[in-house]
Design an enzyme around this catalytic site. Structure first.
Site, PDB file in Angstrom:
ATOM      1  N   SER A   1       0.855  -1.199   0.000  1.00 18.01           N
ATOM      2  CA  SER A   1       0.000   0.000   0.000  1.00 18.01           C
ATOM      3  C   SER A   1       0.885   1.241   0.000  1.00 18.01           C
ATOM      4  O   SER A   1       2.056   1.187   0.409  1.00 18.01           O
ATOM      5  CB  SER A   1      -0.865   0.020   1.261  1.00 18.01           C
ATOM      6  OG  SER A   1      -1.535   1.260   1.387  1.00 18.01           O
TER       7      SER A   1
ATOM      8  N   TYR B   1      -2.135   0.794  10.499  1.00 14.56           N
ATOM      9  CA  TYR B   1      -2.052   0.266   9.131  1.00 14.56           C
ATOM     10  C   TYR B   1      -0.671   0.567   8.545  1.00 14.56           C
ATOM     11  O   TYR B   1      -0.094  -0.261   7.845  1.00 14.56           O
ATOM     12  CB  TYR B   1      -3.182   0.878   8.308  1.00 14.56           C
ATOM     13  CG  TYR B   1      -3.348   0.313   6.915  1.00 14.56           C
ATOM     14  CD1 TYR B   1      -3.525  -1.054   6.701  1.00 14.56           C
ATOM     15  CD2 TYR B   1      -3.367   1.144   5.794  1.00 14.56           C
ATOM     16  CE1 TYR B   1      -3.702  -1.566   5.412  1.00 14.56           C
ATOM     17  CE2 TYR B   1      -3.548   0.648   4.514  1.00 14.56           C
ATOM     18  CZ  TYR B   1      -3.716  -0.705   4.325  1.00 14.56           C
ATOM     19  OH  TYR B   1      -3.889  -1.202   3.053  1.00 14.56           O
TER      20      TYR B   1
HETATM   21  P1  NAP Z   1     -11.512  -5.737   0.298  1.00 14.68           P
HETATM   22  O1  NAP Z   1     -12.472  -5.604  -0.824  1.00 14.68           O
HETATM   23  O2  NAP Z   1     -11.983  -5.492   1.691  1.00 14.68           O
HETATM   24  O3  NAP Z   1     -10.820  -7.180   0.204  1.00 14.68           O
HETATM   25  C1  NAP Z   1     -10.064  -7.731   1.260  1.00 14.68           C
HETATM   26  C2  NAP Z   1      -9.955  -9.214   1.034  1.00 14.68           C
HETATM   27  O4  NAP Z   1      -9.134  -9.768   2.066  1.00 14.68           O
HETATM   28  C3  NAP Z   1     -11.300  -9.915   1.089  1.00 14.68           C
HETATM   29  O5  NAP Z   1     -11.388 -10.841   0.035  1.00 14.68           O
HETATM   30  C4  NAP Z   1     -11.260 -10.639   2.427  1.00 14.68           C
HETATM   31  O6  NAP Z   1     -11.988 -11.859   2.314  1.00 14.68           O
HETATM   32  C5  NAP Z   1      -9.773 -10.914   2.554  1.00 14.68           C
HETATM   33  N1  NAP Z   1      -9.387 -11.214   3.938  1.00 14.68           N
HETATM   34  C6  NAP Z   1      -9.489 -10.414   5.021  1.00 14.68           C
HETATM   35  N2  NAP Z   1      -9.078 -11.073   6.115  1.00 14.68           N
HETATM   36  C7  NAP Z   1      -8.705 -12.321   5.703  1.00 14.68           C
HETATM   37  C8  NAP Z   1      -8.196 -13.458   6.358  1.00 14.68           C
HETATM   38  N3  NAP Z   1      -7.984 -13.479   7.688  1.00 14.68           N
HETATM   39  N4  NAP Z   1      -7.923 -14.563   5.632  1.00 14.68           N
HETATM   40  C9  NAP Z   1      -8.134 -14.571   4.298  1.00 14.68           C
HETATM   41  N5  NAP Z   1      -8.618 -13.526   3.617  1.00 14.68           N
HETATM   42  C10 NAP Z   1      -8.900 -12.405   4.317  1.00 14.68           C
HETATM   43  O7  NAP Z   1     -10.298  -4.715   0.094  1.00 14.68           O
HETATM   44  P2  NAP Z   1      -9.195  -4.583  -1.085  1.00 14.68           P
HETATM   45  O8  NAP Z   1      -9.007  -3.142  -1.294  1.00 14.68           O
HETATM   46  O9  NAP Z   1      -9.517  -5.439  -2.242  1.00 14.68           O
HETATM   47  O10 NAP Z   1      -7.902  -5.112  -0.299  1.00 14.68           O
HETATM   48  C11 NAP Z   1      -6.993  -6.026  -0.858  1.00 14.68           C
HETATM   49  C12 NAP Z   1      -5.583  -5.650  -0.426  1.00 14.68           C
HETATM   50  O11 NAP Z   1      -5.228  -4.388  -0.985  1.00 14.68           O
HETATM   51  C13 NAP Z   1      -5.389  -5.511   1.071  1.00 14.68           C
HETATM   52  O12 NAP Z   1      -4.131  -6.068   1.428  1.00 14.68           O
HETATM   53  C14 NAP Z   1      -5.365  -4.006   1.297  1.00 14.68           C
HETATM   54  O13 NAP Z   1      -4.658  -3.647   2.458  1.00 14.68           O
HETATM   55  C15 NAP Z   1      -4.673  -3.569   0.022  1.00 14.68           C
HETATM   56  N6  NAP Z   1      -4.844  -2.180  -0.384  1.00 14.68           N
HETATM   57  C16 NAP Z   1      -6.096  -1.647  -0.585  1.00 14.68           C
HETATM   58  C17 NAP Z   1      -6.214  -0.320  -0.964  1.00 14.68           C
HETATM   59  C18 NAP Z   1      -7.547   0.347  -1.188  1.00 14.68           C
HETATM   60  O14 NAP Z   1      -7.626   1.593  -1.201  1.00 14.68           O
HETATM   61  N7  NAP Z   1      -8.621  -0.404  -1.394  1.00 14.68           N
HETATM   62  C19 NAP Z   1      -5.069   0.463  -1.174  1.00 14.68           C
HETATM   63  C20 NAP Z   1      -3.825  -0.110  -0.981  1.00 14.68           C
HETATM   64  C21 NAP Z   1      -3.723  -1.432  -0.606  1.00 14.68           C
HETATM   65  P3  NAP Z   1     -12.866 -12.530   3.478  1.00 14.68           P
HETATM   66  O15 NAP Z   1     -13.429 -11.412   4.310  1.00 14.68           O
HETATM   67  O16 NAP Z   1     -13.900 -13.303   2.707  1.00 14.68           O
HETATM   68  O17 NAP Z   1     -11.910 -13.420   4.201  1.00 14.68           O
END
Ligand code: NAP
Length: 253
Positions: free
Chosen positions: A135, A148
Protein backbone atom coordinates in the site's frame (compact mmCIF):
# COMPACT_ATOMS: atom_id res chain seq x y z
CA UNK A 1 -13.79 -19.36 -18.70
CA UNK A 2 -11.82 -22.53 -19.48
CA UNK A 3 -8.11 -22.89 -18.80
CA UNK A 4 -5.83 -25.79 -19.83
CA UNK A 5 -5.31 -28.47 -17.15
CA UNK A 6 -1.54 -28.15 -17.47
CA UNK A 7 -1.55 -24.33 -17.20
CA UNK A 8 0.55 -22.85 -14.38
CA UNK A 9 -1.28 -22.38 -11.07
CA UNK A 10 -1.78 -18.97 -9.47
CA UNK A 11 -3.00 -18.65 -5.87
CA UNK A 12 -4.80 -15.44 -4.88
CA UNK A 13 -5.50 -14.76 -1.21
CA UNK A 14 -8.43 -12.52 -0.26
CA UNK A 15 -10.10 -13.31 -3.58
CA UNK A 16 -13.70 -12.97 -2.33
CA UNK A 17 -13.85 -9.23 -3.12
CA UNK A 18 -12.05 -6.16 -4.42
CA UNK A 19 -8.50 -6.43 -5.73
CA UNK A 20 -8.23 -10.18 -5.04
CA UNK A 21 -11.39 -11.04 -6.99
CA UNK A 22 -10.20 -8.86 -9.89
CA UNK A 23 -6.75 -10.54 -9.77
CA UNK A 24 -8.38 -13.97 -10.00
CA UNK A 25 -10.23 -12.87 -13.15
CA UNK A 26 -7.18 -11.20 -14.71
CA UNK A 27 -4.87 -14.15 -14.02
CA UNK A 28 -7.43 -16.62 -15.43
CA UNK A 29 -7.68 -14.43 -18.53
CA UNK A 30 -3.87 -14.49 -18.72
CA UNK A 31 -3.98 -18.32 -18.85
CA UNK A 32 -3.39 -19.37 -15.24
CA UNK A 33 -5.37 -22.01 -13.33
CA UNK A 34 -6.47 -19.92 -10.38
CA UNK A 35 -6.91 -21.11 -6.80
CA UNK A 36 -8.83 -18.60 -4.69
CA UNK A 37 -8.69 -18.31 -0.92
CA UNK A 38 -10.73 -16.27 1.59
CA UNK A 39 -13.02 -16.78 4.56
CA UNK A 40 -16.40 -16.02 2.91
CA UNK A 41 -16.84 -19.18 0.85
CA UNK A 42 -20.14 -18.10 -0.74
CA UNK A 43 -18.55 -14.96 -2.22
CA UNK A 44 -15.42 -16.89 -3.15
CA UNK A 45 -17.42 -19.56 -4.97
CA UNK A 46 -19.13 -16.88 -7.11
CA UNK A 47 -15.77 -15.43 -8.17
CA UNK A 48 -14.37 -18.93 -8.80
CA UNK A 49 -17.37 -19.73 -10.98
CA UNK A 50 -16.79 -16.61 -13.08
CA UNK A 51 -13.07 -17.25 -13.61
CA UNK A 52 -13.18 -21.06 -13.78
CA UNK A 53 -11.01 -21.33 -10.67
CA UNK A 54 -11.07 -23.38 -7.46
CA UNK A 55 -12.40 -21.86 -4.25
CA UNK A 56 -10.81 -23.04 -1.00
CA UNK A 57 -11.59 -21.66 2.45
CA UNK A 58 -8.62 -19.73 3.78
CA UNK A 59 -8.03 -17.71 6.92
CA UNK A 60 -4.48 -16.37 6.69
CA UNK A 61 -4.45 -15.73 10.45
CA UNK A 62 -4.94 -19.45 11.19
CA UNK A 63 -1.82 -21.59 10.68
CA UNK A 64 -3.79 -24.88 10.50
CA UNK A 65 -6.05 -23.39 7.82
CA UNK A 66 -3.03 -22.14 5.84
CA UNK A 67 -1.42 -25.61 6.08
CA UNK A 68 -4.61 -27.33 4.87
CA UNK A 69 -4.87 -24.83 2.00
CA UNK A 70 -1.23 -25.38 0.96
CA UNK A 71 -1.67 -29.16 1.12
CA UNK A 72 -4.52 -28.83 -1.38
CA UNK A 73 -2.28 -26.89 -3.80
CA UNK A 74 0.61 -29.22 -4.68
CA UNK A 75 1.90 -27.08 -7.54
CA UNK A 76 2.03 -23.30 -7.64
CA UNK A 77 3.80 -20.80 -9.91
CA UNK A 78 2.35 -17.51 -8.66
CA UNK A 79 1.29 -16.48 -5.17
CA UNK A 80 -0.60 -13.18 -4.89
CA UNK A 81 -0.51 -12.14 -1.23
CA UNK A 82 -3.52 -9.84 -1.27
CA UNK A 83 -5.57 -10.68 1.85
CA UNK A 84 -5.42 -7.74 4.21
CA UNK A 85 -6.95 -4.50 5.27
CA UNK A 86 -7.16 -1.71 7.83
CA UNK A 87 -9.23 -1.18 10.95
CA UNK A 88 -9.91 2.29 12.30
CA UNK A 89 -8.18 5.68 11.97
CA UNK A 90 -7.48 6.31 15.65
CA UNK A 91 -4.55 8.56 16.56
CA UNK A 92 -1.66 6.82 18.29
CA UNK A 93 -2.74 8.35 21.63
CA UNK A 94 -6.05 6.48 21.43
CA UNK A 95 -4.91 3.42 19.49
CA UNK A 96 -6.75 0.13 19.94
CA UNK A 97 -4.26 -2.67 20.59
CA UNK A 98 -6.82 -5.17 19.32
CA UNK A 99 -7.14 -3.32 15.99
CA UNK A 100 -3.37 -3.16 15.65
CA UNK A 101 -3.07 -6.87 16.45
CA UNK A 102 -5.66 -7.72 13.77
CA UNK A 103 -3.88 -5.56 11.16
CA UNK A 104 -0.47 -7.04 11.96
CA UNK A 105 -1.83 -10.58 11.94
CA UNK A 106 -3.72 -10.44 8.65
CA UNK A 107 -1.32 -8.23 6.68
CA UNK A 108 2.14 -9.19 7.96
CA UNK A 109 1.82 -12.64 9.53
CA UNK A 110 -0.76 -13.68 6.91
CA UNK A 111 1.75 -12.85 4.16
CA UNK A 112 4.47 -14.69 6.10
CA UNK A 113 2.32 -17.81 6.66
CA UNK A 114 1.23 -18.04 3.02
CA UNK A 115 4.68 -17.36 1.60
CA UNK A 116 6.34 -19.91 3.88
CA UNK A 117 3.69 -22.54 3.11
CA UNK A 118 3.87 -22.18 -0.68
CA UNK A 119 7.58 -21.41 -1.14
CA UNK A 120 8.60 -25.06 -1.69
CA UNK A 121 6.03 -25.36 -4.51
CA UNK A 122 7.06 -21.98 -5.97
CA UNK A 123 10.73 -23.04 -6.05
CA UNK A 124 9.82 -26.48 -7.44
CA UNK A 125 7.87 -24.81 -10.29
CA UNK A 126 11.21 -23.61 -11.68
CA UNK A 127 9.74 -20.14 -12.36
CA UNK A 128 7.82 -18.96 -9.32
CA UNK A 129 6.60 -15.51 -8.34
CA UNK A 130 5.44 -13.91 -5.13
CA UNK A 131 3.41 -10.78 -5.80
CA UNK A 132 2.43 -8.96 -2.62
CA UNK A 133 -0.15 -6.17 -2.42
CA UNK A 134 1.26 -3.57 -0.05
CA UNK A 135 0.00 0.00 0.00
CA UNK A 136 0.98 3.65 -0.20
CA UNK A 137 0.69 3.22 3.59
CA UNK A 138 3.92 1.19 3.36
CA UNK A 139 5.74 4.27 2.08
CA UNK A 140 4.21 7.25 3.87
CA UNK A 141 3.06 7.56 7.45
CA UNK A 142 -0.17 9.57 7.61
CA UNK A 143 -2.42 11.04 10.31
CA UNK A 144 -4.72 8.33 11.66
CA UNK A 145 -2.85 5.64 9.75
CA UNK A 146 -0.38 4.38 12.36
CA UNK A 147 -1.67 0.84 12.87
CA UNK A 148 -2.05 0.27 9.13
CA UNK A 149 1.23 2.11 8.39
CA UNK A 150 3.04 -0.22 10.79
CA UNK A 151 1.46 -3.30 9.24
CA UNK A 152 2.12 -2.31 5.63
CA UNK A 153 5.67 -1.13 6.40
CA UNK A 154 6.08 -4.64 7.88
CA UNK A 155 4.71 -6.22 4.69
CA UNK A 156 7.14 -4.12 2.63
CA UNK A 157 10.12 -5.11 4.80
CA UNK A 158 9.17 -8.79 4.61
CA UNK A 159 8.78 -8.62 0.82
CA UNK A 160 12.08 -6.79 0.25
CA UNK A 161 14.01 -9.18 2.53
CA UNK A 162 12.44 -12.13 0.70
CA UNK A 163 13.66 -10.68 -2.61
CA UNK A 164 17.22 -10.54 -1.21
CA UNK A 165 17.06 -13.99 0.34
CA UNK A 166 15.67 -15.67 -2.79
CA UNK A 167 18.34 -14.26 -5.09
CA UNK A 168 19.71 -17.25 -7.01
CA UNK A 169 16.46 -19.21 -6.66
CA UNK A 170 13.94 -19.38 -9.52
CA UNK A 171 11.43 -17.16 -7.72
CA UNK A 172 10.68 -13.52 -8.44
CA UNK A 173 9.33 -11.18 -5.77
CA UNK A 174 7.26 -8.07 -6.43
CA UNK A 175 5.65 -5.50 -4.13
CA UNK A 176 2.74 -3.51 -5.57
CA UNK A 177 1.76 -0.48 -3.50
CA UNK A 178 -1.54 1.09 -4.58
CA UNK A 179 -3.09 4.30 -3.31
CA UNK A 180 -6.89 4.69 -3.15
CA UNK A 181 -8.76 1.81 -4.78
CA UNK A 182 -12.53 1.66 -4.60
CA UNK A 183 -13.32 -1.70 -2.97
CA UNK A 184 -14.78 -2.84 0.35
CA UNK A 185 -11.52 -1.70 2.03
CA UNK A 186 -12.97 1.50 3.56
CA UNK A 187 -16.21 -0.22 4.56
CA UNK A 188 -14.10 -2.69 6.57
CA UNK A 189 -11.91 0.09 7.94
CA UNK A 190 -14.97 2.04 9.16
CA UNK A 191 -16.69 -1.11 10.42
CA UNK A 192 -19.60 -1.04 7.98
CA UNK A 193 -20.24 2.74 8.10
CA UNK A 194 -21.06 3.32 4.41
CA UNK A 195 -21.17 7.14 4.73
CA UNK A 196 -17.67 7.26 6.23
CA UNK A 197 -16.44 4.85 3.55
CA UNK A 198 -18.02 6.88 0.71
CA UNK A 199 -16.48 10.11 2.08
CA UNK A 200 -13.00 8.70 1.42
CA UNK A 201 -13.69 8.66 -2.31
CA UNK A 202 -15.89 11.80 -2.53
CA UNK A 203 -14.90 13.95 -5.50
CA UNK A 204 -12.09 11.61 -6.49
CA UNK A 205 -11.79 9.08 -9.27
CA UNK A 206 -9.89 6.35 -7.44
CA UNK A 207 -8.15 3.35 -8.98
CA UNK A 208 -10.38 0.36 -9.64
CA UNK A 209 -9.64 -3.16 -8.46
CA UNK A 210 -9.23 -4.05 -12.12
CA UNK A 211 -6.49 -1.41 -12.57
CA UNK A 212 -4.44 -3.15 -9.88
CA UNK A 213 -5.31 -6.62 -11.19
CA UNK A 214 -4.13 -5.72 -14.70
CA UNK A 215 -0.79 -4.69 -13.18
CA UNK A 216 -0.58 -7.99 -11.28
CA UNK A 217 -1.30 -9.93 -14.48
CA UNK A 218 1.28 -7.85 -16.37
CA UNK A 219 3.94 -8.60 -13.75
CA UNK A 220 2.99 -12.28 -13.70
CA UNK A 221 3.39 -12.64 -17.46
CA UNK A 222 6.81 -11.01 -18.00
CA UNK A 223 9.71 -13.20 -19.15
CA UNK A 224 11.30 -14.99 -16.18
CA UNK A 225 14.45 -12.81 -16.37
CA UNK A 226 12.37 -9.72 -15.49
CA UNK A 227 11.67 -8.83 -11.84
CA UNK A 228 9.55 -5.79 -11.03
CA UNK A 229 10.78 -5.22 -7.48
CA UNK A 230 8.42 -2.43 -6.41
CA UNK A 231 5.53 -0.63 -8.08
CA UNK A 232 3.67 2.37 -6.64
CA UNK A 233 0.40 3.10 -8.39
CA UNK A 234 -1.88 6.03 -7.57
CA UNK A 235 -4.97 7.57 -9.11
CA UNK A 236 -4.30 10.75 -11.08
CA UNK A 237 -6.29 12.56 -8.37
CA UNK A 238 -3.91 11.40 -5.60
CA UNK A 239 -0.29 12.54 -5.40
CA UNK A 240 0.54 11.06 -1.97
CA UNK A 241 -1.22 9.32 0.91
CA UNK A 242 -3.35 12.28 2.02
CA UNK A 243 -2.87 14.76 -0.83
CA UNK A 244 -5.95 14.31 -2.94
CA UNK A 245 -7.59 16.52 -5.56
CA UNK A 246 -11.35 16.50 -5.04
CA UNK A 247 -13.58 17.66 -7.88
CA UNK A 248 -17.21 18.73 -7.42
CA UNK A 249 -18.30 17.13 -10.68
CA UNK A 250 -17.08 13.73 -9.49
CA UNK A 251 -18.79 14.17 -6.09
CA UNK A 252 -22.05 14.86 -7.93
CA UNK A 253 -22.05 11.48 -9.71
P1 NAP B 1 -11.51 -5.74 0.30
O1 NAP B 1 -12.47 -5.60 -0.82
O2 NAP B 1 -11.98 -5.49 1.69
O3 NAP B 1 -10.82 -7.18 0.20
C1 NAP B 1 -10.06 -7.73 1.26
C2 NAP B 1 -9.95 -9.21 1.03
O4 NAP B 1 -9.13 -9.77 2.07
C3 NAP B 1 -11.30 -9.91 1.09
O5 NAP B 1 -11.39 -10.84 0.04
C4 NAP B 1 -11.26 -10.64 2.43
O6 NAP B 1 -11.99 -11.86 2.31
C5 NAP B 1 -9.77 -10.91 2.55
N1 NAP B 1 -9.39 -11.21 3.94
C6 NAP B 1 -9.49 -10.41 5.02
N2 NAP B 1 -9.08 -11.07 6.12
C7 NAP B 1 -8.70 -12.32 5.70
C8 NAP B 1 -8.20 -13.46 6.36
N3 NAP B 1 -7.98 -13.48 7.69
N4 NAP B 1 -7.92 -14.56 5.63
C9 NAP B 1 -8.13 -14.57 4.30
N5 NAP B 1 -8.62 -13.53 3.62
C10 NAP B 1 -8.90 -12.40 4.32
O7 NAP B 1 -10.30 -4.71 0.09
P2 NAP B 1 -9.20 -4.58 -1.09
O8 NAP B 1 -9.01 -3.14 -1.29
O9 NAP B 1 -9.52 -5.44 -2.24
O10 NAP B 1 -7.90 -5.11 -0.30
C11 NAP B 1 -6.99 -6.03 -0.86
C12 NAP B 1 -5.58 -5.65 -0.43
O11 NAP B 1 -5.23 -4.39 -0.99
C13 NAP B 1 -5.39 -5.51 1.07
O12 NAP B 1 -4.13 -6.07 1.43
C14 NAP B 1 -5.37 -4.01 1.30
O13 NAP B 1 -4.66 -3.65 2.46
C15 NAP B 1 -4.67 -3.57 0.02
N6 NAP B 1 -4.84 -2.18 -0.38
C16 NAP B 1 -6.10 -1.65 -0.58
C17 NAP B 1 -6.21 -0.32 -0.96
C18 NAP B 1 -7.55 0.35 -1.19
O14 NAP B 1 -7.63 1.59 -1.20
N7 NAP B 1 -8.62 -0.40 -1.39
C19 NAP B 1 -5.07 0.46 -1.17
C20 NAP B 1 -3.83 -0.11 -0.98
C21 NAP B 1 -3.72 -1.43 -0.61
P3 NAP B 1 -12.87 -12.53 3.48
O15 NAP B 1 -13.43 -11.41 4.31
O16 NAP B 1 -13.90 -13.30 2.71
O17 NAP B 1 -11.91 -13.42 4.20
Amino acid sequence: MSVADDAPVAVVTGASSGIGAACAMALAEAGFQVVLGARRLDRLAEVAERCGGRALRLDVTDQACVDAFAAAVPSCSVLVNNAGGALGTDPVAAASVDDWRWMYDVNVLGTLRMTRALLPALIASGDGQVITIGSIAAREPYRGGAGYNVAKHGVAALTRVLRIELLGQPVRVCEIDPGMVQTEFSLVRFRGDADAADAVYAGVEPLTAQDVAETVAFVATRPSRVNFDQIVMLARDQSSAQVVHRRPEVAAR
